[in-house]
Design a protein around this motif. Structure first.
Motif, mmCIF file in Angstrom:
data_model
loop_
_atom_site.group_PDB
_atom_site.id
_atom_site.type_symbol
_atom_site.label_atom_id
_atom_site.label_comp_id
_atom_site.label_asym_id
_atom_site.label_seq_id
_atom_site.Cartn_x
_atom_site.Cartn_y
_atom_site.Cartn_z
ATOM 1 N N ARG A 83 0.865 -1.187 0.000
ATOM 2 C CA ARG A 83 0.000 0.000 0.000
ATOM 3 C C ARG A 83 0.897 1.231 0.000
ATOM 4 O O ARG A 83 2.103 1.126 0.154
ATOM 5 N N ALA A 84 0.298 2.390 -0.154
ATOM 6 C CA ALA A 84 1.059 3.638 -0.034
ATOM 7 C C ALA A 84 1.479 3.819 1.420
ATOM 8 O O ALA A 84 0.812 3.331 2.338
ATOM 9 N N TYR A 85 2.583 4.519 1.628
ATOM 10 C CA TYR A 85 3.035 4.750 3.005
ATOM 11 C C TYR A 85 2.119 5.773 3.674
ATOM 12 O O TYR A 85 1.468 6.597 3.016
ATOM 13 N N HIS A 86 2.048 5.714 4.996
ATOM 14 C CA HIS A 86 1.302 6.666 5.813
ATOM 15 C C HIS A 86 2.248 7.226 6.869
ATOM 16 O O HIS A 86 3.226 6.576 7.241
ATOM 17 N N ASP A 87 1.932 8.394 7.378
ATOM 18 C CA ASP A 87 2.773 8.993 8.413
ATOM 19 C C ASP A 87 2.929 8.063 9.619
ATOM 20 O O ASP A 87 3.996 8.015 10.233
ATOM 21 N N HIS A 88 1.908 7.296 9.951
ATOM 22 C CA HIS A 88 1.973 6.415 11.120
ATOM 23 C C HIS A 88 2.962 5.262 10.924
ATOM 24 O O HIS A 88 3.313 4.575 11.882
ATOM 25 N N ASP A 89 3.437 5.051 9.675
ATOM 26 C CA ASP A 89 4.438 4.007 9.450
ATOM 27 C C ASP A 89 5.735 4.309 10.197
ATOM 28 O O ASP A 89 6.529 3.407 10.450
ATOM 29 N N PHE A 90 5.952 5.570 10.583
ATOM 30 C CA PHE A 90 7.157 5.948 11.322
ATOM 31 C C PHE A 90 7.030 5.711 12.825
ATOM 32 O O PHE A 90 8.011 5.878 13.544
ATOM 33 N N ASN A 91 5.847 5.306 13.297
ATOM 34 C CA ASN A 91 5.693 5.001 14.722
ATOM 35 C C ASN A 91 6.628 3.865 15.108
ATOM 36 O O ASN A 91 6.670 2.831 14.441
#
Length: 143
Positions: free
Chosen positions: A68-76
């Motif tokens: 999927r496309a990355y999301h900001d929460h992927d950096f959690n």
């Protein structure tokens, strides 16, 4: 010419790594990490993931794939990120988001945008020979 690089060796198996991208360059970075630290916890996010990456997931259970496309929460809960996308504007945007969360970033093939570099590694038994990208080659005296 001044070289301000400071060599550091990381215990990747104690850190969380995010790779954004699912093509050949991401595969190259993934293989490099796994070749040195096979127990690294890796989260890979990409809109499309090539079969060779999926095959690695079968061999290394600490790889989690998200198609999927990355999301900001992927950096959690991420310590380091490798950005391997074929779009410099997107890579720069991702870098900004990562840095806002104090995540160190490597953008494939863009040394000026990197917080850290991945050097080439040659292994022979217990010996590892390392080299950085040629424009940043670090020569250390012996002794």
């Amino acid at each position: 010419m001044s070289n301000s690089l400071y060599p550091v060796f990381l215990k990747l198996e104690t850190l969380s790594l995010l790779i954004i991208g699912g093509g050949k360059v991401a595969l190259e970075k993934l293989e490099s990490v796994l070749g040195n630290s096979p127990e690294t916890s890796i989260k890979l996010v990409a809109r499309e993931i090539i079969p060779e990456i999926r095959e690695l997931q079968n061999q290394f259970p600490d790889i989690k794939l998200y198609e999927r496309a990355y999301h900001d929460h992927d950096f959690n809960d991420i310590d380091l990120a490798i950005i391997a996308v074929n779009d410099i504007e997107l890579a720069t945007e991702i870098r900004t988001k990562a840095q806002q969360r104090n995540v160190l970033v490597n953008i494939a093939d863009k040394p000026d945008l990197c917080d850290f570099y991945l050097g080439s590694v040659v292994k022979k038994e217990a010996l590892k020979l390392l080299s950085l990208p040629t424009e940043n080659l670090l020569l250390l005296p012996n002794g």
